[in-house]
Enzyme design. Structure first.
Site, mmCIF file in Angstrom:
data_model
loop_
_atom_site.group_PDB
_atom_site.id
_atom_site.type_symbol
_atom_site.label_atom_id
_atom_site.label_comp_id
_atom_site.label_asym_id
_atom_site.label_seq_id
_atom_site.Cartn_x
_atom_site.Cartn_y
_atom_site.Cartn_z
ATOM 1 C CB CYS A 8 -0.943 -0.005 1.197
ATOM 2 S SG CYS A 8 -0.110 -0.114 2.799
ATOM 3 C CG HIS A 39 -4.162 0.806 4.482
ATOM 4 N ND1 HIS A 39 -3.589 -0.109 3.628
ATOM 5 C CD2 HIS A 39 -5.141 1.428 3.767
ATOM 6 C CE1 HIS A 39 -4.210 -0.067 2.462
ATOM 7 N NE2 HIS A 39 -5.138 0.869 2.519
#
Length: 1132
Positions: free
Chosen positions: A110, A668
């Site tokens: 990510c 994230h």
């Protein structure tokens, strides 16, 4: 025969043969691909094939395409794709523009996906990579080529998960730290990637394909373009657009001498202003029955330990810190105890922290059952030496914390208040049970007796395994269990040693003894509300972060610096400031802080502007004659002058944000990016792309901000229209110049662009616009709002060498941006002469402009009547010089219209023409794309003018093309006749000019131009003859002088106004009725009509003086631009 049937019958070829044929073909294809890649890469080692990732599947990302061949490298044409291998554009992508495409997560990638999305939406970099406008060294640009292929696929909607997997493999090959599927910092990867692209393109001039700029662009940007470093061929693309310099200054407090150091940077790491404290609530537990709990609010330090919290609780309760026990209590019982060396950040704001006070040993002091406020008083006035003479814990007497639970294990629920007892470990089970019942006797029913109830509950030691943590009722000494010994040995410094015990009751027993119990309400002290208001969600502005970054700091005494001037150790003052600014400004917010071994993430909301970030206050102030710092970087990028001079060099607009969600241990990454086609914001969460509102861009997770300088935004970008200038349609975007687009993809893009979008306005192709032209005074700075510099010109808009050779060295590319504000209403049209007045001189060309204007008129029929008053305004200073050098304009004074009383109607027609701008019967307008409304001069082919007696006609070469049998003399011949008595040196010069013009080829003379000149000069000659007969002699003037005396001008003007010109009555009246006025040029509505159109520059006999009106600059007509005669630069 069917192979299956043949095999079943034992006939026909064996089944494995087609499979061997396919495997042989696949092996041959692999060999050819490997051979081709080795031939392209030269001596570089072959790239390992992409390893299949366990995360590659059809469920994530929404792609079901089989792996295809590797994408073509940027700048080189790749193999043709088979018709069936091109991925189809999903119906869900139809509502999103190109570029709004997600990326597949290949296992904790990510951070990589978020950075790639931000770089893909960087206008300058996306165009540079996708169009292959770089020249890299062979075999060393694999990362750049893979990034270019990935960016190109995102914008052409040809992305497949294999492309991002190959990019990850290339990154892992050259960056060992990014191998595997571990989590990484997005900023670390961004800096590594930019440095890798810089290394791939290092050695080539700017990293661009060799391409020569147009001469006018290179001349303008000579001073703006950064000079090359002395040790390399030139800065790479990353250096030119992403890199800048900051200055570190160290000032001596004694002599005030300053030492400066200049260093480059790719991003600015801004510290977030920290609040030194944060809110935390702690519940105090009292042994009294009247008030059992009281929650207090504390302002605890952010970077501290639990020892500080224990001390604050002790001060709040008025007890010693050594007597306070801090535990975490939840509805299912005790969770953990807090010790002094633990980080205070391990306690969150919503955690339920309870504080217990250990009662002192008997004889050392007692606690009052009625606390006054938050303090526990009175206590026996004992001295500390007496109070702590004996330890609070001995081998036999232990502090136990109890909580009552209904049920067992993790499904148990707490009821009643927790309590603390100090008991001897040698007591029996019955004694321990009676001690616990005495603590909960206040909660039991009144009719229930606590005697002879048997075993009512079970006891479990908290913090150990459930299987071996229960105490046995059959033991004579249950508190001597090994689980209690282990809990005492696991203690750490901080508070008295204690053991947490959970008393588990059966539900039926609880109902029989206690009935229906409700949770006791905890009372809040006033400090809870007060501290919550003081510690509301912390926020700051980006400007405050910059102020914290550039503030002055004094060196500590241990870090004293020896001043080279004073030769003494001094605690100097250090200050950081930005010296230069890049085109792409990357701002890193320091959300992760570490002090010693403690790490924490700051969730402070940093309020940053989406547009108009002004960096002028944060740039080092210096005068215009200041020199750059030493070293090679000073010559690479010259310092910018005063911020007040060029404000656009300091304005930045946000186009991408990289967000981090989670903590420092794990989180994230997502990206918010503005699309350059529709100007809308989109959220990129790996393969998920969603539209985003502007008020949702600023979040507490913003980690990296991407800003672009306003005057470097390409004109095709939608961000350009958002800032005030006009944006173009999709046809002007660099995406349409991508050679790899096939017809289907191009058609889908065009169909998407046909949707209504407010930001897609049409850019005018002409550099002359409807707004007023900004005049520039001599010696001043021309102020034009929102003027984009050369850096804002798109790279792909430069002319190719083939086009330059076809159009000549002075071929100029059309401007693609507006000099006016987007919200400004367009005013009245201006003429070409006002455009020339602004000193923006057009390039000379070998083609005539007359055919262009004729075609642009749209085939409108024009009248063929001559003009009796066709004039062009004269200039102020250089009128005589321009006429002497052969200018094509022939100015006449507007006061000549008063020569005859019959011309009175002409004044009315002039006034009517000024008020009516839409007179289509007399003014033939050009199309709007030229934006230059001009009056096309009519031909005089059908006119038969009357000649005065005694005047001979001079044959005109090429007069047969006009269609008239008799033509007026040439302009040079008429001037010769008028100036024959002006002096001995004038006549030969004029004769030589006349001879040169008569010998000129016919192809160099435009038909419309000479038609105008023939009619104008014939009428001038006729009027001069009549005027000469009635005017008295005047002192001669010299043609070499550029100006006339004011007395001569006033006298001549008065004489012309008073002369009746009786001989031209009928003739002039007839011509005025039949000819349209050329003075019906449209004027701007904001400019008042002038008193006189222009001054007079007729050629007269020596006895005649020339009259001049208001001195103005000459205005050239469009028809005069087709001639080859050069115009003096001073005339503009």
């Amino acid at each position: 025969m069917d192979p299956g049937v043949g095999n079943a019958l034992g006939e026909g070829p064996p089944a494995p043969r087609p499979r061997r044929r396919r495997s042989l073909r696949r092996l041959l294809n692999r060999f050819l691909l490997a051979l081709g890649s080795r031939s392209r890469s030269g001596d570089s080692p072959p790239r390992p094939p992409a390893q299949p990732s366990p995360y590659d599947g059809d469920g994530e990302g929404g792609f079901a395409c089989a792996p295809g061949p590797a994408p073509a490298s940027a700048g080189s044409p790749g193999p043709d794709r088979p018709p069936g291998s091109q991925p189809q554009i999903s119906s869900g992508d139809g509502a999103r523009p190109p570029g709004a495409q997600g990326l597949k997560n290949h296992g904790n990638t990510c951070f990589m996906n978020a950075v790639v999305q931000c770089l893909s939406n960087t206008d300058l970099l996306a165009e540079f990579l996708a169009l292959g406008r770089y020249r890299a060294a062979p075999g060393r640009a694999e990362v750049t080529e893979q990034l270019a292929a990935l960016v190109r696929a995102l914008w052409t909607r040809e992305y497949t998960p294999q492309l991002s997997a190959e990019f990850k493999n290339a990154v892992s090959k050259y960056g060992s730290q990014f191998q595997g599927n571990s989590q990484h910092d997005a900023l670390e990867f961004l800096l590594w990637l930019l440095d890798r692209v810089h290394e791939d393109l290092e050695g080539s001039a700017h990293g661009l394909v060799s391409e020569q700029l147009p001469p006018e662009v290179s001349k303008i940007s000579e001073d703006l373009r950064p000079s090359a470093a002395p040790t390399s061929l030139g800065p790479s693309f990353v250096q030119s657009h992403f890199q800048a310099q900051y200055r570190s200054s160290l000032t001596c407090p004694h002599c005030l001498k300053q030492s400066n150091t200049f260093d480059p940077f790719l991003c600015v790491s801004l510290p977030i202003p920290l609040r030194q404290t944060r809110f935390l609530s702690v519940t105090l537990v009292f042994p009294s029955k009247s008030q059992r709990f009281l929650r207090v609010g504390l302002a605890v330090p952010i970077l501290s330990t639990v020892a500080a919290l224990r001390k604050m609780v002790a001060e709040e309760g008025g007890v010693p810190a050594e007597e306070v026990i801090l535990v975490e209590l939840y509805p299912n019982g005790f969770q953990r105890s807090f010790f002094d060396e633990e980080d205070l950040n391990t306690i969150a704001e919503g955690d339920n922290v309870y504080a217990f006070q250990v009662p002192p040993s008997p004889g050392l002091g007692t606690l009052s059952a009625h606390p006054s406020g938050l303090s526990v008083s009175p206590r026996l006035p004992v001295r500390d030496s007496q109070r702590f003479s004996g330890p609070l814990h001995s081998e036999n007497r232990v502090v136990f914390l109890f909580c009552n639970l209904v049920g067992s294990g993790q499904q148990a629920s707490r009821f009643g208040p927790p309590f603390l007892i100090r008991e001897d470990r040698t007591i029996s089970w019955a004694q321990l049970q009676q001690c616990i019942l005495s603590k909960v006797r206040c909660l039991m029913r009144s009719e229930v007796s606590a005697q002879d109830l048997g075993t009512l509950f079970s006891i479990r030691v908290v913090g150990l395994s459930l299987a071996c943590s229960y105490l046995s009722p059959k033991d004579n000494r249950p508190l001597c269990h090994w689980a209690v010994d282990r809990a005492l040995h696991l203690r750490r410094p901080g508070g008295p040693p204690h053991v947490k015990l959970a008393v588990e009751w059966d539900s039926s027993v609880t109902e029989r003894l206690f009935g229906s119990l409700q949770e006791e309400r905890v009372q809040d002290a006033d400090s809870v509300w007060r501290q919550q208001q003081a510690h509301q969600q912390p926020s700051c502005t980006l400007d405050e972060c910059f102020q914290s970054y550039t503030k002055e700091e004094q060196l500590a005494q241990d870090d004293a610096w020896k001043c080279p001037h004073c030769q003494v150790l001094q605690q100097g003052v250090v200050k950081l400031s930005l010296w230069t600014l890049p085109d792409i400004l990357i701002i890193h917010l320091k959300r992760f802080c570490q002090v010693g071994e403690r790490r924490n993430k700051l969730s402070t909301l940093v309020k940053f502007p989406l547009s108009g970030l002004n960096m002028a206050p944060h740039v080092a102030r210096r005068s215009t004659n200041s020199k750059a710092g030493p070293g090679p970087w000073s010559s690479w990028k010259q310092p910018i002058c005063l911020p007040t001079t060029y404000p656009l060099d300091f304005l930045y607009d946000l186009y991408a944000v990289c967000n981090h969600h989670g903590s420092l241990q794990g989180g994230h990454y997502t990206a918010y990016c503005r699309n350059s086609l529709d100007g809308q914001w989109y959220s990129y969460d790996d393969s998920t792309v969603e539209a985003l509102r502007e008020d949702e861009v600023n979040t507490r997770g913003a980690y990296i901000l991407f800003y672009q300088k306003r005057n470097s935004i390409p004109p095709w970008s939608a961000s350009s229209s958002m800032r005030g200038s006009t944006s173009s349609s999709l046809s002007d975007h660099w995406l349409m110049r991508l050679g790899s687009l096939n017809n289907s993809t191009r058609g889908s893009l065009l169909s998407w662009s046909s949707a209504p979008c407010p930001s897609m306005a049409r850019v005018p192709d002409s550099p002359v616009f409807t707004n007023g032209v900004c005049h520039q005074d001599k010696g001043g700075v021309e102020t034009r709002p929102l003027v984009r510099g050369v850096g804002g010109r798109s790279i792909s808009m430069k002319a190719s060498p083939a086009s330059r050779s076809r159009h000549g060295p002075f071929k100029t590319m059309p401007l693609r941006w507006s000099f006016g504000h987007r919200e400004k209403r367009p005013g009245a049209s201006v003429e070409l002469v006002e455009y020339l007045e602004s000193r923006r001189r057009p390039r000379s060309t070998s083609q005539s402009i007359v055919p262009l204007l004729t075609r642009a008129a749209g085939g409108e029929e024009t009248s063929a009547s001559p003009r009796s008053d066709g004039t062009l305004p004269a200039k102020s200073e250089d009128s005589g010089r321009a006429i002497g050098q052969g200018t094509t304009g022939v100015p006449l004074s507007s006061c000549h219209l008063n020569h005859h009383p019959a011309l009175g109607s002409l004044d009315d027609s002039l006034h009517t023409a000024r008020t009516r701008t839409g007179n289509v019967s007399q003014d033939i307008r050009l199309p709007k794309k030229f934006d230059l409304p001009l009056t096309v001069m009519p031909s005089v082919g059908d006119e038969k003018p009357a000649r005065p007696e005694g005047q001979k006609m001079t044959p005109w070469k090429g007069s047969s093309q006009v269609g008239s049998q008799s033509s007026p003399p040439s302009p040079s011949t008429g001037l010769l006749r008028n100036f024959k008595d002006s002096g001995p040196g004038t006549l030969p010069k004029m004769k030589s000019k006349a001879a040169m013009e008569e010998r000129a080829p016919d192809k160099d003379r435009g038909q419309g131009t000479f038609t105008l000149l023939k009619s104008v000069f014939w009428k001038k000659e006729h009027k001069r003859t009549v005027r000469t007969e009635s005017s008295p002699p005047a002192p001669p003037i010299s043609l070499g002088s550029d100006r006339l005396s004011p007395a001569a001008m006033n006298e001549q003007a008065l004489r012309i106004r008073e002369s009746p010109a009786k001989g031209l009555g009928n003739h002039m009246e007839r011509d005025i009725r039949s000819a349209p006025s050329s003075l019906h040029l449209p004027r701007k509505a904001s400019r008042p009509p002038r008193a006189s159109t222009a001054g007079t520059s007729q050629r007269t006999i020596p006895g005649e003086q020339i009259s001049y009106g208001t001195l103005q600059r000459v205005k050239y007509h469009t028809l005069s631009l087709g001639r080859k005669k050069s115009l003096p630069e001073s005339s503009f």
